[in-house]
Design a protein around this motif. Structure first.
Motif, PDB file in Angstrom:
ATOM      1  N   LYS A   1       8.242  74.060  17.939  1.00  0.00           N
ATOM      2  CA  LYS A   1       9.529  74.083  18.575  1.00  0.00           C
ATOM      3  C   LYS A   1      10.657  74.224  17.491  1.00  0.00           C
ATOM      4  CE  LYS A   1       7.513  72.987  22.558  1.00  0.00           C
ATOM      5  NZ  LYS A   1       7.535  73.699  23.784  1.00  0.00           N
ATOM      6  N   THR A   2      11.774  74.991  18.208  1.00  0.00           N
ATOM      7  CA  THR A   2      12.878  75.399  17.292  1.00  0.00           C
ATOM      8  C   THR A   2      14.069  74.197  17.416  1.00  0.00           C
ATOM      9  OG1 THR A   2      13.694  77.062  19.002  1.00  0.00           O
ATOM     10  CG2 THR A   2      12.339  77.604  17.020  1.00  0.00           C
ATOM     11  N   THR A   3      14.074  73.442  18.714  1.00  0.00           N
ATOM     12  CA  THR A   3      15.098  72.386  18.826  1.00  0.00           C
ATOM     13  C   THR A   3      14.400  71.225  19.396  1.00  0.00           C
ATOM     14  OG1 THR A   3      16.717  74.191  19.535  1.00  0.00           O
ATOM     15  CG2 THR A   3      17.319  71.938  19.833  1.00  0.00           C
ATOM     16  N   ILE A   4      14.446  70.152  18.556  1.00  0.00           N
ATOM     17  CA  ILE A   4      13.500  69.047  19.049  1.00  0.00           C
ATOM     18  C   ILE A   4      14.100  67.799  18.223  1.00  0.00           C
ATOM     19  CG2 ILE A   4      11.814  69.136  17.398  1.00  0.00           C
ATOM     20  CD1 ILE A   4       9.805  69.253  19.616  1.00  0.00           C
TER      21      ILE A   4
ATOM     22  N   ASP B   1      15.576  68.455  22.770  1.00  0.00           N
ATOM     23  CA  ASP B   1      16.784  68.826  22.672  1.00  0.00           C
ATOM     24  C   ASP B   1      16.943  67.966  21.333  1.00  0.00           C
ATOM     25  OD1 ASP B   1      19.518  69.549  22.696  1.00  0.00           O
ATOM     26  OD2 ASP B   1      20.056  68.424  24.350  1.00  0.00           O
ATOM     27  N   TYR B   2      18.189  68.527  20.456  1.00  0.00           N
ATOM     28  CA  TYR B   2      18.673  67.973  19.300  1.00  0.00           C
ATOM     29  C   TYR B   2      19.633  66.718  19.353  1.00  0.00           C
ATOM     30  CZ  TYR B   2      20.163  67.586  14.489  1.00  0.00           C
ATOM     31  OH  TYR B   2      20.352  67.124  13.001  1.00  0.00           O
ATOM     32  N   PHE B   3      19.077  65.619  18.919  1.00  0.00           N
ATOM     33  CA  PHE B   3      19.860  64.352  19.081  1.00  0.00           C
ATOM     34  C   PHE B   3      20.035  63.770  17.625  1.00  0.00           C
ATOM     35  CE2 PHE B   3      18.845  64.695  23.384  1.00  0.00           C
ATOM     36  CZ  PHE B   3      20.305  64.329  24.277  1.00  0.00           C
ATOM     37  N   GLY B   4      20.951  64.248  16.710  1.00  0.00           N
ATOM     38  CA  GLY B   4      21.186  63.422  15.592  1.00  0.00           C
ATOM     39  C   GLY B   4      21.959  62.377  15.647  1.00  0.00           C
TER      40      GLY B   4
ATOM     41  N   VAL C   1      17.284  52.742  15.711  1.00  0.00           N
ATOM     42  CA  VAL C   1      17.407  52.065  14.750  1.00  0.00           C
ATOM     43  C   VAL C   1      18.162  53.144  13.424  1.00  0.00           C
ATOM     44  CG1 VAL C   1      15.906  50.768  12.783  1.00  0.00           C
ATOM     45  CG2 VAL C   1      15.456  50.980  15.239  1.00  0.00           C
ATOM     46  N   LYS C   2      17.720  54.143  13.257  1.00  0.00           N
ATOM     47  CA  LYS C   2      18.636  54.921  12.002  1.00  0.00           C
ATOM     48  C   LYS C   2      18.054  56.586  12.228  1.00  0.00           C
ATOM     49  CE  LYS C   2      14.536  54.026   8.974  1.00  0.00           C
ATOM     50  NZ  LYS C   2      13.994  53.456   7.404  1.00  0.00           N
ATOM     51  N   SER C   3      18.710  57.183  11.549  1.00  0.00           N
ATOM     52  CA  SER C   3      18.079  58.688  11.406  1.00  0.00           C
ATOM     53  C   SER C   3      17.231  58.649  10.280  1.00  0.00           C
ATOM     54  CB  SER C   3      19.436  59.592  11.085  1.00  0.00           C
ATOM     55  OG  SER C   3      19.038  61.016  10.713  1.00  0.00           O
ATOM     56  N   VAL C   4      15.978  59.548  10.503  1.00  0.00           N
ATOM     57  CA  VAL C   4      15.007  59.339   9.279  1.00  0.00           C
ATOM     58  C   VAL C   4      15.364  60.794   8.652  1.00  0.00           C
ATOM     59  CG1 VAL C   4      12.357  59.611   8.575  1.00  0.00           C
ATOM     60  CG2 VAL C   4      13.396  58.128  10.647  1.00  0.00           C
ATOM     61  N   GLU C   5      15.501  61.868   9.314  1.00  0.00           N
ATOM     62  CA  GLU C   5      15.806  63.189   8.506  1.00  0.00           C
ATOM     63  C   GLU C   5      16.295  64.031   9.798  1.00  0.00           C
ATOM     64  OE1 GLU C   5      13.628  66.608   6.205  1.00  0.00           O
ATOM     65  OE2 GLU C   5      13.136  64.393   5.800  1.00  0.00           O
TER      66      GLU C   5
ATOM     67  N   PRO D   1      19.931  69.965  11.086  1.00  0.00           N
ATOM     68  CA  PRO D   1      20.776  70.560  12.205  1.00  0.00           C
ATOM     69  C   PRO D   1      20.563  72.360  12.440  1.00  0.00           C
ATOM     70  CG  PRO D   1      21.977  69.512  10.751  1.00  0.00           C
ATOM     71  CD  PRO D   1      20.723  69.635   9.957  1.00  0.00           C
ATOM     72  N   TYR D   2      20.431  72.821  13.582  1.00  0.00           N
ATOM     73  CA  TYR D   2      20.278  72.073  14.850  1.00  0.00           C
ATOM     74  C   TYR D   2      18.675  72.058  15.071  1.00  0.00           C
ATOM     75  CZ  TYR D   2      24.941  70.757  15.246  1.00  0.00           C
ATOM     76  OH  TYR D   2      26.325  70.315  14.670  1.00  0.00           O
ATOM     77  N   ASN D   3      17.960  72.118  14.303  1.00  0.00           N
ATOM     78  CA  ASN D   3      16.544  72.440  14.339  1.00  0.00           C
ATOM     79  C   ASN D   3      15.618  71.168  14.846  1.00  0.00           C
ATOM     80  OD1 ASN D   3      13.966  73.547  14.172  1.00  0.00           O
ATOM     81  ND2 ASN D   3      14.289  74.305  12.166  1.00  0.00           N
ATOM     82  N   ILE D   4      15.546  70.300  13.823  1.00  0.00           N
ATOM     83  CA  ILE D   4      14.663  68.834  14.240  1.00  0.00           C
ATOM     84  C   ILE D   4      15.379  67.771  13.834  1.00  0.00           C
ATOM     85  CG2 ILE D   4      13.383  69.286  12.171  1.00  0.00           C
ATOM     86  CD1 ILE D   4      11.164  67.802  13.638  1.00  0.00           C
ATOM     87  N   SER D   5      15.556  66.637  14.749  1.00  0.00           N
ATOM     88  CA  SER D   5      15.983  65.406  14.149  1.00  0.00           C
ATOM     89  C   SER D   5      14.870  64.463  14.264  1.00  0.00           C
ATOM     90  CB  SER D   5      17.237  64.948  14.896  1.00  0.00           C
ATOM     91  OG  SER D   5      17.710  63.675  14.839  1.00  0.00           O
ATOM     92  N   VAL D   6      14.770  63.697  13.344  1.00  0.00           N
ATOM     93  CA  VAL D   6      13.714  62.719  13.479  1.00  0.00           C
ATOM     94  C   VAL D   6      14.273  61.283  13.210  1.00  0.00           C
ATOM     95  CG1 VAL D   6      11.506  61.546  12.311  1.00  0.00           C
ATOM     96  CG2 VAL D   6      12.046  64.090  12.382  1.00  0.00           C
TER      97      VAL D   6
END
Length: 309
Positions: A53-56, A90-93, A150-154, A157-162
């Motif tokens: 996936k390119t946006t996730i 979708d991308y959620f940073g 809780v927190k952003s892991v990695e 933008p705007y490809n992947i947000s963990v």
């Protein structure tokens, strides 16, 4: 045969395109607190789907939260549904989570994309809460926001947000026991998705059908020709000997689970169910950009769709 429709899975399939921009397994491997979550993304074959996936957004939970889930002894198929609910399409940073328009958003998930989620069960409600908190809850969970950011892991933008959320998202639909692959009717699934002519031919050859079913538990990839393609081939198929018909049908199966993403990264010869010692019934997997093709000595076919994973 021209266009082949792929059915890859422990039952069937044919997945999304591969992106080299991120690798969820590599990202999470740098954070041992998510080792169990990472392990089950691999075990359920969700990892290559996420990488395709390119946006996730991946909502990871720590080992303690995964232990709570595993203590209920769910099947691997149920675990896949539950974890699919934690992958947002979708991308959620972190910044976007705290700046949601109107304070709330409804995000589709990979569980929704499977088509097996009833109603809106495959959506996740994300809501900004008092004190800077962000709540998460399955849409079919009576509006309860059972988990928090809780927190952003990695973030790429705007490809992947963990991101990390506090708890596994409860969902009666996702947690419902899922049928094992051997409980699936292979030919019925193909028939419902434009491959009825091939499915009927397979049903008429019990030896070939048994070979397919015998490989379900260990993992199976079926490349299913669309009705128009196989219908055009039927006159030649009917003139084959019984063993020839079985061999041709088995030529459309590979005795291992392969996603389209995996096929893209593993170009080359593939043995099939028809391969028998010196009788090399194989084909060559090639990719051209986002397309994946199967090349035989007589024709080249393109993978076009996913029936089921």
């Amino acid at each position: 045969m021209q266009l082949l429709r792929a059915v890859l899975a422990a039952a069937l399939l044919l997945l999304a395109t591969l992106s080299d921009a991120h690798n969820i397994t590599t990202i999470l491997s740098k954070h041992p607190e998510f080792s169990t979550f990472n392990h089950y993304l691999t075990l359920t074959h969700l990892a290559p789907e996420i990488n395709g996936k390119t946006t996730i957004t991946v909502c990871a939970v720590d080992n303690a939260a995964m232990s709570d889930l595993l203590s209920k002894h769910p099947s691997i198929y149920t675990i896949k549904n539950i974890l699919s609910l934690h992958v947002l399409l979708d991308y959620f940073g972190a910044k976007k989570l705290h700046q949601i328009t109107n304070g709330t958003a409804l995000a589709a998930t990979m569980y929704q994309a499977t088509g097996s989620a009833p109603g809106s069960a495959g959506f996740v409600n994300i809501t900004d809460l008092h004190g800077g908190k962000v709540g998460f809850g399955a849409e079919n969970n009576d509006g309860t926001l059972s988990s928090t950011f809780v927190k952003s892991v990695e973030e790429i933008p705007y490809n992947i947000s963990v991101i990390q959320i506090s708890k596994v998202l409860p969902s009666a639909a996702a947690e419902a026991p899922a049928p094992a692959p051997t409980q699936q009717n292979l030919t019925n699934i193909m028939s419902k998705h434009g491959c009825k002519v091939f499915a009927d031919a397979l049903s008429a050859q019990p030896d070939a059908l048994n070979t397919f079913n015998d490989n379900l538990d260990g993992g199976l990839t079926v490349f299913c020709p669309l009705d128009d393609a196989f219908k055009a081939f039927l006159p030649k198929f009917k003139n084959l000997t019984k063993s020839g018909k079985v061999a041709l049908l088995e030529f459309h199966g590979v005795p291992v689970y392969q996603s389209k993403a995996t096929l893209k990264s593993n170009n080359g010869l593939q043995n099939t169910l028809a391969t028998d010692g010196a009788n090399k019934f194989d084909f060559t997997v090639q990719n051209d950009g986002e397309d994946v093709t199967l090349k035989t000595k007589l024709t080249t076919a393109k993978i076009t769709d996913t029936l089921m994973t």
